[in-house]
Design a protein around this motif. Structure first.
Motif, PDB file in Angstrom:
ATOM      1  N   MET A   1       0.590  -1.627  -0.273  1.00 38.65           N
ATOM      2  CA  MET A   1       0.084  -0.021  -0.178  1.00 38.65           C
ATOM      3  C   MET A   1       1.488   1.135   0.301  1.00 38.65           C
ATOM      4  O   MET A   1       1.519   1.465   0.335  1.00 38.65           O
ATOM      5  N   ILE A   2       0.481   2.817  -1.017  1.00 43.13           N
ATOM      6  CA  ILE A   2       1.485   3.108  -1.065  1.00 43.13           C
ATOM      7  C   ILE A   2       0.754   4.464   0.241  1.00 43.13           C
ATOM      8  O   ILE A   2      -0.605   4.790   0.294  1.00 43.13           O
ATOM      9  N   THR A   3       1.681   5.261   0.568  1.00 44.95           N
ATOM     10  CA  THR A   3       1.291   5.951   1.766  1.00 44.95           C
ATOM     11  C   THR A   3       1.991   7.228   1.096  1.00 44.95           C
ATOM     12  O   THR A   3       2.890   7.825   0.875  1.00 44.95           O
ATOM     13  N   VAL A   4       0.590   8.588   1.875  1.00 46.62           N
ATOM     14  CA  VAL A   4       0.548   9.365   0.991  1.00 46.62           C
ATOM     15  C   VAL A   4       1.007  10.523   2.172  1.00 46.62           C
ATOM     16  O   VAL A   4      -0.360  10.445   3.356  1.00 46.62           O
ATOM     17  N   VAL A   5       0.774  11.691   2.364  1.00 47.69           N
ATOM     18  CA  VAL A   5       0.695  13.144   3.113  1.00 47.69           C
ATOM     19  C   VAL A   5       0.341  14.010   2.143  1.00 47.69           C
ATOM     20  O   VAL A   5       0.925  13.892   1.088  1.00 47.69           O
ATOM     21  N   PRO A 123      -9.519  14.365 -15.531  1.00 45.38           N
ATOM     22  CA  PRO A 123      -7.533  13.805 -15.911  1.00 45.38           C
ATOM     23  C   PRO A 123      -6.527  14.227 -15.543  1.00 45.38           C
ATOM     24  O   PRO A 123      -6.680  15.254 -14.730  1.00 45.38           O
ATOM     25  N   ILE A 124      -5.359  13.499 -14.791  1.00 45.06           N
ATOM     26  CA  ILE A 124      -4.303  13.557 -14.255  1.00 45.06           C
ATOM     27  C   ILE A 124      -3.092  13.793 -14.798  1.00 45.06           C
ATOM     28  O   ILE A 124      -2.916  12.952 -15.646  1.00 45.06           O
ATOM     29  N   ALA A 125      -2.608  14.994 -14.811  1.00 39.91           N
ATOM     30  CA  ALA A 125      -0.935  15.061 -15.621  1.00 39.91           C
ATOM     31  C   ALA A 125      -0.195  14.965 -14.956  1.00 39.91           C
ATOM     32  O   ALA A 125      -0.080  15.025 -13.509  1.00 39.91           O
ATOM     33  N   LEU A 126       1.091  13.675 -15.423  1.00 33.52           N
ATOM     34  CA  LEU A 126       1.854  13.501 -14.436  1.00 33.52           C
ATOM     35  C   LEU A 126       3.597  14.259 -15.045  1.00 33.52           C
ATOM     36  O   LEU A 126       3.218  14.503 -16.392  1.00 33.52           O
ATOM     37  N   SER A 135       6.868   6.028 -12.097  1.00 35.01           N
ATOM     38  CA  SER A 135       5.739   4.375 -12.291  1.00 35.01           C
ATOM     39  C   SER A 135       5.147   4.718 -10.949  1.00 35.01           C
ATOM     40  O   SER A 135       3.510   4.510 -10.580  1.00 35.01           O
ATOM     41  N   LEU A 136       5.523   5.213 -10.457  1.00 35.18           N
ATOM     42  CA  LEU A 136       4.794   5.323  -7.844  1.00 35.18           C
ATOM     43  C   LEU A 136       3.899   6.083  -8.002  1.00 35.18           C
ATOM     44  O   LEU A 136       2.181   6.162  -8.197  1.00 35.18           O
ATOM     45  N   LEU A 137       4.480   7.474  -9.416  1.00 34.08           N
ATOM     46  CA  LEU A 137       3.070   8.533  -9.738  1.00 34.08           C
ATOM     47  C   LEU A 137       1.707   8.264 -10.097  1.00 34.08           C
ATOM     48  O   LEU A 137       0.509   8.440 -10.264  1.00 34.08           O
ATOM     49  N   GLU A 138       2.348   7.146 -11.076  1.00 36.37           N
ATOM     50  CA  GLU A 138       0.932   6.474 -12.320  1.00 36.37           C
ATOM     51  C   GLU A 138      -0.336   5.875 -11.430  1.00 36.37           C
ATOM     52  O   GLU A 138      -0.874   5.626 -11.922  1.00 36.37           O
ATOM     53  N   GLN A 142      -4.373   6.464 -11.190  1.00 37.43           N
ATOM     54  CA  GLN A 142      -4.579   5.196 -11.676  1.00 37.43           C
ATOM     55  C   GLN A 142      -5.273   4.803 -10.309  1.00 37.43           C
ATOM     56  O   GLN A 142      -7.117   4.389 -10.237  1.00 37.43           O
ATOM     57  N   SER A 143      -5.337   4.819  -9.277  1.00 34.71           N
ATOM     58  CA  SER A 143      -5.934   4.423  -7.953  1.00 34.71           C
ATOM     59  C   SER A 143      -7.290   5.455  -7.771  1.00 34.71           C
ATOM     60  O   SER A 143      -8.258   4.949  -7.204  1.00 34.71           O
ATOM     61  N   ILE A 144      -7.094   6.825  -8.245  1.00 36.83           N
ATOM     62  CA  ILE A 144      -8.380   7.370  -8.654  1.00 36.83           C
ATOM     63  C   ILE A 144      -9.049   8.137  -9.555  1.00 36.83           C
ATOM     64  O   ILE A 144     -10.012   8.192  -9.546  1.00 36.83           O
ATOM     65  N   SER A 145      -7.723   7.563 -10.295  1.00 34.24           N
ATOM     66  CA  SER A 145      -8.623   8.324 -11.869  1.00 34.24           C
ATOM     67  C   SER A 145      -8.210   7.561 -13.340  1.00 34.24           C
ATOM     68  O   SER A 145      -7.663   6.200 -13.039  1.00 34.24           O
ATOM     69  N   ASN A 146      -9.259   7.283 -13.899  1.00 29.79           N
ATOM     70  CA  ASN A 146      -9.404   6.311 -15.164  1.00 29.79           C
ATOM     71  C   ASN A 146      -8.745   6.975 -16.642  1.00 29.79           C
ATOM     72  O   ASN A 146      -8.486   6.633 -17.854  1.00 29.79           O
ATOM     73  N   GLN A 147      -7.956   8.493 -16.246  1.00 24.79           N
ATOM     74  CA  GLN A 147      -7.821   8.990 -17.298  1.00 24.79           C
ATOM     75  C   GLN A 147      -6.459   9.664 -16.590  1.00 24.79           C
ATOM     76  O   GLN A 147      -6.352  11.000 -15.696  1.00 24.79           O
ATOM     77  N   VAL A 148      -4.950   9.300 -17.153  1.00 23.81           N
ATOM     78  CA  VAL A 148      -3.961   9.506 -16.394  1.00 23.81           C
ATOM     79  C   VAL A 148      -3.070   9.582 -17.733  1.00 23.81           C
ATOM     80  O   VAL A 148      -3.292   8.939 -18.223  1.00 23.81           O
ATOM     81  N   TYR A 149      -2.155  10.688 -17.195  1.00 21.77           N
ATOM     82  CA  TYR A 149      -1.267  10.915 -18.641  1.00 21.77           C
ATOM     83  C   TYR A 149       0.108  11.104 -17.842  1.00 21.77           C
ATOM     84  O   TYR A 149       0.291  12.785 -16.928  1.00 21.77           O
ATOM     85  N   GLN A 150       1.250  11.192 -19.086  1.00 21.61           N
ATOM     86  CA  GLN A 150       2.251  12.234 -18.748  1.00 21.61           C
ATOM     87  C   GLN A 150       2.490  13.098 -19.680  1.00 21.61           C
ATOM     88  O   GLN A 150       2.438  13.132 -21.076  1.00 21.61           O
ATOM     89  N   ILE A 151       3.088  14.334 -19.696  1.00 20.25           N
ATOM     90  CA  ILE A 151       3.677  16.027 -19.894  1.00 20.25           C
ATOM     91  C   ILE A 151       4.325  16.241 -19.492  1.00 20.25           C
ATOM     92  O   ILE A 151       4.822  16.269 -18.740  1.00 20.25           O
ATOM     93  N   ASN A 152       4.624  16.600 -20.295  1.00 20.98           N
ATOM     94  CA  ASN A 152       6.395  17.786 -20.213  1.00 20.98           C
ATOM     95  C   ASN A 152       5.703  19.201 -19.529  1.00 20.98           C
ATOM     96  O   ASN A 152       4.158  19.390 -19.256  1.00 20.98           O
TER      97      ASN A 152
END
Length: 253
Positions: A1-5, A123-126, A135-138, A142-152
């Motif tokens: 499980m990923i821990t988040v603050v 949409p979540i841009a990473l 990979s961790l951010l993805e 993905q645990s909260i959204s169906n729309q995940v994108y890697q952008i600069n």
């Protein structure tokens, strides 16, 4: 499980808080807030802190504060080489203090505390410095959204500017429309079916295909009548600018 603050208590922070709590693969262990009372109704008060010295170690620290506070907040995190991200659409990743790994977790949506949102459709841009951090951010996204994108960073800046046009500016035009209705003893509710149909059309048509109205037709009689009707200079200027932009756009196509 990923821990988040999570750090922050405003609109974005509150919606992320709720989304993180619902995600089965995430463990929201703390929320650091300058104004704890704003989020006291959303989670166990034992998880709410206001002192950076009380921060626990986690896999990810998400800074959801105003843009001008990101650098200062990131500098106060009392750890090194942790993954720290901000949620801004316009602030460069380098604004995060260099003692930690940097990233961006940008949910593209307009947030209001009083309006519930289905985070799975946002949409979540990473952005991150390394593949492992990305990979961790993805995994988190993905645990909260169906729309995940890697952008600069440049793409994120462009996306944020575009969002201001289609959201903030449009909402201001709603406000102008509301003022005009109010001044003429009309209910703004009369315009809501038109607003909904306009938004619905953009799901199946391009913006150019969806465009209608006097500027699209270059109907100068109606345009001039509208300008004569408007009695506020700023409304006239906005009407003229947008009308000319629509006419010019039609000539380019």
């Amino acid at each position: 499980m990923i821990t988040v603050v999570l750090i922050g208590s405003g609109n974005v922070a509150q919606h992320l808080l709720l989304a993180f709590q619902k995600a089965k693969s995430l463990n929201l262990i703390q929320v650091l807030a300058r104004h704890p009372k704003q989020i006291a109704h959303l989670l166990d008060e034992k998880k709410i802190i206001s002192d950076y010295k009380e921060l626990k170690e986690a896999d990810l620290y998400v800074i959801a504060v105003s843009d001008n506070a990101i650098a200062e907040v990131s500098s106060q995190i009392p750890f090194t080489y942790k993954l720290v991200v901000h949620t801004s659409g316009s602030i460069p990743m380098i604004e995060i203090d260099s003692k930690n790994r940097k990233g961006v977790f940008y949910p593209l949506q307009t947030f209001s505390k009083s309006k519930e949102i289905d985070f799975s459709q946002i949409p979540i841009a990473l952005e991150a410095e390394t593949k492992n951090d990305l990979s961790l951010l993805e995994a988190v996204a993905q645990s909260i959204s169906n729309q995940v994108y890697q952008i600069n960073s440049e793409q994120r800046k462009a996306l944020h500017v575009a969002a201001v046009f289609v959201c903030n500016f449009v909402n201001h035009l709603y406000e102008i429309g509301s003022e005009i209705c109010k001044e003429n003893n009309l209910s703004f509710d009369l315009l809501k079916p038109l607003i909904l149909e306009t938004a619905d059309k953009i799901l199946s048509l391009t913006p150019n295909e969806a465009q209608t109205g006097p500027a699209k037709r270059e109907d100068t009689v109606t345009i001039n009548a509208h300008l004569n009707f408007l009695n506020k200079d700023n409304q006239k200027e906005i009407y003229k600018l947008l009308t000319q932009s629509i006419i010019d756009n039609g000539k380019k196509l």
